[in-house]
Design a protein around this motif. Structure first.
Motif, PDB file in Angstrom:
ATOM      1  N   LYS A  39     -27.211  43.578   8.754  1.00 55.93           N
ATOM      2  CA  LYS A  39     -28.348  44.501   8.745  1.00 55.93           C
ATOM      3  C   LYS A  39     -29.565  43.853   8.096  1.00 55.93           C
ATOM      4  CE  LYS A  39     -25.769  48.876   8.786  1.00 55.93           C
ATOM      5  NZ  LYS A  39     -25.411  50.085   8.026  1.00 55.93           N
ATOM      6  N   LEU A  40     -29.331  43.080   7.030  1.00 59.72           N
ATOM      7  CA  LEU A  40     -30.440  42.402   6.372  1.00 59.72           C
ATOM      8  C   LEU A  40     -31.046  41.363   7.309  1.00 59.72           C
ATOM      9  CD1 LEU A  40     -32.129  41.985   3.824  1.00 59.72           C
ATOM     10  CD2 LEU A  40     -30.381  40.390   2.995  1.00 59.72           C
ATOM     11  N   GLU A  41     -30.182  40.597   8.024  1.00 61.47           N
ATOM     12  CA  GLU A  41     -30.668  39.609   8.980  1.00 61.47           C
ATOM     13  C   GLU A  41     -31.469  40.279  10.094  1.00 61.47           C
ATOM     14  OE1 GLU A  41     -27.464  35.949   8.840  1.00 61.47           O
ATOM     15  OE2 GLU A  41     -26.908  37.750   9.955  1.00 61.47           O
ATOM     16  N   ALA A  42     -30.963  41.390  10.576  1.00 65.88           N
ATOM     17  CA  ALA A  42     -31.648  42.091  11.663  1.00 65.88           C
ATOM     18  C   ALA A  42     -33.003  42.627  11.208  1.00 65.88           C
ATOM     19  CB  ALA A  42     -30.773  43.232  12.177  1.00 65.88           C
ATOM     20  N   SER A  43     -33.052  43.161   9.986  1.00 61.29           N
ATOM     21  CA  SER A  43     -34.321  43.726   9.488  1.00 61.29           C
ATOM     22  C   SER A  43     -35.380  42.647   9.286  1.00 61.29           C
ATOM     23  CB  SER A  43     -34.083  44.486   8.178  1.00 61.29           C
ATOM     24  OG  SER A  43     -33.755  43.584   7.123  1.00 61.29           O
ATOM     25  N   LEU A  44     -34.920  41.418   8.951  1.00 64.57           N
ATOM     26  CA  LEU A  44     -35.857  40.315   8.730  1.00 64.57           C
ATOM     27  C   LEU A  44     -36.047  39.456   9.978  1.00 64.57           C
ATOM     28  CD1 LEU A  44     -34.579  39.174   5.202  1.00 64.57           C
ATOM     29  CD2 LEU A  44     -36.612  40.544   5.702  1.00 64.57           C
ATOM     30  N   ASN A  45     -35.191  39.695  10.965  1.00 67.98           N
ATOM     31  CA  ASN A  45     -35.229  38.942  12.225  1.00 67.98           C
ATOM     32  C   ASN A  45     -35.038  37.445  11.996  1.00 67.98           C
ATOM     33  OD1 ASN A  45     -35.416  38.812  15.035  1.00 67.98           O
ATOM     34  ND2 ASN A  45     -37.633  38.389  14.969  1.00 67.98           N
ATOM     35  N   ILE A  46     -34.058  37.123  11.129  1.00 66.40           N
ATOM     36  CA  ILE A  46     -33.731  35.723  10.829  1.00 66.40           C
ATOM     37  C   ILE A  46     -32.223  35.608  10.619  1.00 66.40           C
ATOM     38  CG2 ILE A  46     -35.948  35.134   9.732  1.00 66.40           C
ATOM     39  CD1 ILE A  46     -34.563  35.557   7.023  1.00 66.40           C
ATOM     40  N   GLU A  47     -31.728  34.366  10.573  1.00 67.67           N
ATOM     41  CA  GLU A  47     -30.346  34.111  10.169  1.00 67.67           C
ATOM     42  C   GLU A  47     -30.359  33.636   8.715  1.00 67.67           C
ATOM     43  OE1 GLU A  47     -28.240  31.405  12.614  1.00 67.67           O
ATOM     44  OE2 GLU A  47     -28.083  32.803  14.309  1.00 67.67           O
ATOM     45  N   LEU A  48     -29.519  34.268   7.933  1.00 73.43           N
ATOM     46  CA  LEU A  48     -29.446  33.916   6.520  1.00 73.43           C
ATOM     47  C   LEU A  48     -28.348  32.903   6.234  1.00 73.43           C
ATOM     48  CD1 LEU A  48     -29.770  37.534   5.079  1.00 73.43           C
ATOM     49  CD2 LEU A  48     -31.548  35.776   5.059  1.00 73.43           C
ATOM     50  N   LEU A  49     -27.286  32.972   7.026  1.00 76.27           N
ATOM     51  CA  LEU A  49     -26.103  32.146   6.782  1.00 76.27           C
ATOM     52  C   LEU A  49     -25.700  31.401   8.042  1.00 76.27           C
ATOM     53  CD1 LEU A  49     -23.892  34.867   5.001  1.00 76.27           C
ATOM     54  CD2 LEU A  49     -25.441  33.225   3.887  1.00 76.27           C
ATOM     55  N   THR A  50     -25.152  30.212   7.842  1.00 76.21           N
ATOM     56  CA  THR A  50     -24.469  29.494   8.917  1.00 76.21           C
ATOM     57  C   THR A  50     -22.981  29.546   8.584  1.00 76.21           C
ATOM     58  OG1 THR A  50     -26.344  28.000   9.250  1.00 76.21           O
ATOM     59  CG2 THR A  50     -24.219  27.301  10.119  1.00 76.21           C
ATOM     60  N   ARG A  51     -22.206  30.287   9.362  1.00 77.39           N
ATOM     61  CA  ARG A  51     -20.801  30.531   9.074  1.00 77.39           C
ATOM     62  C   ARG A  51     -19.934  29.410   9.648  1.00 77.39           C
ATOM     63  NH1 ARG A  51     -23.645  34.976   9.871  1.00 77.39           N
ATOM     64  NH2 ARG A  51     -23.337  36.831   8.564  1.00 77.39           N
ATOM     65  N   GLU A  52     -18.996  28.954   8.820  1.00 78.36           N
ATOM     66  CA  GLU A  52     -18.022  27.935   9.233  1.00 78.36           C
ATOM     67  C   GLU A  52     -16.643  28.400   8.768  1.00 78.36           C
ATOM     68  OE1 GLU A  52     -19.198  24.232   7.585  1.00 78.36           O
ATOM     69  OE2 GLU A  52     -21.121  24.161   8.652  1.00 78.36           O
ATOM     70  N   GLY A  53     -15.974  29.146   9.640  1.00 74.75           N
ATOM     71  CA  GLY A  53     -14.686  29.727   9.281  1.00 74.75           C
ATOM     72  C   GLY A  53     -14.882  30.770   8.203  1.00 74.75           C
ATOM     73  N   LYS A  54     -14.156  30.587   7.081  1.00 71.63           N
ATOM     74  CA  LYS A  54     -14.286  31.543   5.983  1.00 71.63           C
ATOM     75  C   LYS A  54     -15.398  31.156   5.001  1.00 71.63           C
ATOM     76  CE  LYS A  54      -9.481  33.126   6.017  1.00 71.63           C
ATOM     77  NZ  LYS A  54      -8.260  33.317   5.210  1.00 71.63           N
ATOM     78  N   SER A  55     -16.006  30.022   5.210  1.00 71.55           N
ATOM     79  CA  SER A  55     -17.085  29.578   4.331  1.00 71.55           C
ATOM     80  C   SER A  55     -18.433  29.726   5.039  1.00 71.55           C
ATOM     81  CB  SER A  55     -16.863  28.119   3.919  1.00 71.55           C
ATOM     82  OG  SER A  55     -16.914  27.282   5.045  1.00 71.55           O
ATOM     83  N   PHE A  56     -19.494  29.467   4.318  1.00 73.32           N
ATOM     84  CA  PHE A  56     -20.833  29.594   4.902  1.00 73.32           C
ATOM     85  C   PHE A  56     -21.795  28.682   4.154  1.00 73.32           C
ATOM     86  CE2 PHE A  56     -20.568  32.795   1.569  1.00 73.32           C
ATOM     87  CZ  PHE A  56     -21.735  32.563   0.852  1.00 73.32           C
ATOM     88  N   GLU A  57     -22.918  28.418   4.786  1.00 73.72           N
ATOM     89  CA  GLU A  57     -24.016  27.685   4.169  1.00 73.72           C
ATOM     90  C   GLU A  57     -25.295  28.499   4.358  1.00 73.72           C
ATOM     91  OE1 GLU A  57     -24.051  24.945   2.429  1.00 73.72           O
ATOM     92  OE2 GLU A  57     -21.912  24.454   2.684  1.00 73.72           O
ATOM     93  N   LEU A  58     -26.189  28.415   3.391  1.00 71.18           N
ATOM     94  CA  LEU A  58     -27.476  29.108   3.506  1.00 71.18           C
ATOM     95  C   LEU A  58     -28.379  28.368   4.474  1.00 71.18           C
ATOM     96  CD1 LEU A  58     -28.432  30.029  -0.183  1.00 71.18           C
ATOM     97  CD2 LEU A  58     -27.744  31.598   1.624  1.00 71.18           C
ATOM     98  N   THR A  59     -29.073  29.111   5.314  1.00 69.45           N
ATOM     99  CA  THR A  59     -30.146  28.533   6.110  1.00 69.45           C
ATOM    100  C   THR A  59     -31.360  28.356   5.199  1.00 69.45           C
ATOM    101  OG1 THR A  59     -31.044  30.672   6.761  1.00 69.45           O
ATOM    102  CG2 THR A  59     -29.295  29.739   8.165  1.00 69.45           C
ATOM    103  N   GLU A  60     -32.394  27.689   5.690  1.00 71.53           N
ATOM    104  CA  GLU A  60     -33.605  27.541   4.896  1.00 71.53           C
ATOM    105  C   GLU A  60     -34.229  28.900   4.589  1.00 71.53           C
ATOM    106  OE1 GLU A  60     -36.637  25.866   2.698  1.00 71.53           O
ATOM    107  OE2 GLU A  60     -34.698  25.065   3.357  1.00 71.53           O
ATOM    108  N   GLN A  61     -34.202  29.794   5.608  1.00 73.88           N
ATOM    109  CA  GLN A  61     -34.709  31.154   5.394  1.00 73.88           C
ATOM    110  C   GLN A  61     -33.825  31.912   4.395  1.00 73.88           C
ATOM    111  OE1 GLN A  61     -34.237  29.735   8.315  1.00 73.88           O
ATOM    112  NE2 GLN A  61     -36.002  30.065   9.681  1.00 73.88           N
ATOM    113  N   GLY A  62     -32.510  31.657   4.484  1.00 67.48           N
ATOM    114  CA  GLY A  62     -31.587  32.289   3.545  1.00 67.48           C
ATOM    115  C   GLY A  62     -31.854  31.863   2.116  1.00 67.48           C
TER     116      GLY A  62
END
Length: 296
Positions: A39-62
């Protein structure tokens, strides 16, 4: 506007680094955490996380959103800390009173501000009616008046008596009686002159002037600058009635004198504020100064 609940979930997730543990800390389900992020990503119209299985990395916008979340949390903590701690040595002191009272108190208030640079002293000279209106409307926090308070929303603490004096030049006081001076020299008019003079005549037992009306007196000059009212008086141009403290703190005090009276001519003095409003700790300084000042 960013939803702060979703933002807090995102911030917690970044700090913990695990969806399940984030859900446990926030007393949510794991799908609930995922929903907040989406919902937060949709409201900002960006991707916050790059998901890799059960882990994730922050995007620059994130990363930028996380920094914003940290700043917001820090500002909130600072606000809560300030709300919990009422610092008596900082903040605004807003106060209104008659010109004579302001003249008497202002030097001490400036000394107070010099000792505590975090304080900001804001004072205004005004008549009783405007002081009461300003406190009622929340324009100022406190004031001093000589009138009884009819407004049920205000409280009035009795401070003492404000002495009123008929003032003339030293030569005039030596040469004329009070009544003679008023009749022969005329009156120096100012915003409170009519009220003060009528009260003085009534309370000082000047019987020969009891029947006189304001329009009967010769107003030789008018001045609304309180610091200058005694200038014409000191030169023998008329007489006037002012609170006694106006003389003590005036640059003309060595050139004027007062006519003695059988009875003290005075008015009750009240410190006024909103009844339901608790004044900040810094106002204790103001009350101490007021109570240490002689007004009669």
């Amino acid at each position: 506007m960013i939803n702060t609940t979703w933002l807090n979930t995102f911030k917690t997730l970044v700090e913990i680094g695990h969806f399940t543990q984030t859900a446990e800390k926030l007393f949510m389900t794991q799908p609930g955490v995922s929903q907040h992020i989406k919902k937060l990503e949709a409201s900002l119209n960006i991707e916050l996380l790059t998901r890799e299985g059960k882990s994730f990395e922050l995007t620059e916008q994130g990363r930028l959103v996380y920094e914003y979340a940290l700043e917001l949390a820090s500002r909130e903590n600072m606000l809560l800390e300030r709300l919990r701690y009422d610092d008596p040595e900082s903040g605004n002191l807003s106060f209104s009173a008659s010109g004579a009272i302001i003249t008497a108190l202002y030097p001490s208030l400036l000394d107070l501000q010099q000792r505590y640079p975090g304080l900001k002293v804001n004072v205004e000279a005004a008549p009783n009616r405007r002081i009461i209106e300003s406190i009622s409307n929340g324009v100022i926090d406190s004031g001093m008046v000589t009138a009884s308070i009819q407004n049920p929303e205000l409280s009035a603490e009795y401070i003492g008596q404000l002495e009123l004096c008929l003032i003339g030049s030293r030569d005039a006081v030596a040469k004329f009686s009070a009544s003679e001076a008023i009749n022969q020299l005329g009156v120096v008019d100012h915003p409170d002159a009519q009220y003060y003079l009528q009260k003085y005549i009534e309370d000082s037992r000047l019987e020969e002037l009891k029947q006189a009306e304001w329009q009967d007196f010769n107003k030789v000059t008018y001045i609304n600058q309180h610091s200058q009212i005694l200038q014409p008086v000191s030169m023998g141009i008329g007489v006037t009635v002012l609170p006694k403290v106006a003389i003590e703190y005036s640059g003309y005090r060595d050139k004027v004198n007062v006519w003695p009276t059988e009875l003290l001519v005075s008015e009750p003095l009240y410190f006024v504020k909103k009844k339901r409003k608790q004044l900040a700790a810094r106002y204790s300084f103001l009350l101490e100064l007021i109570k240490a000042t002689e007004f009669a």
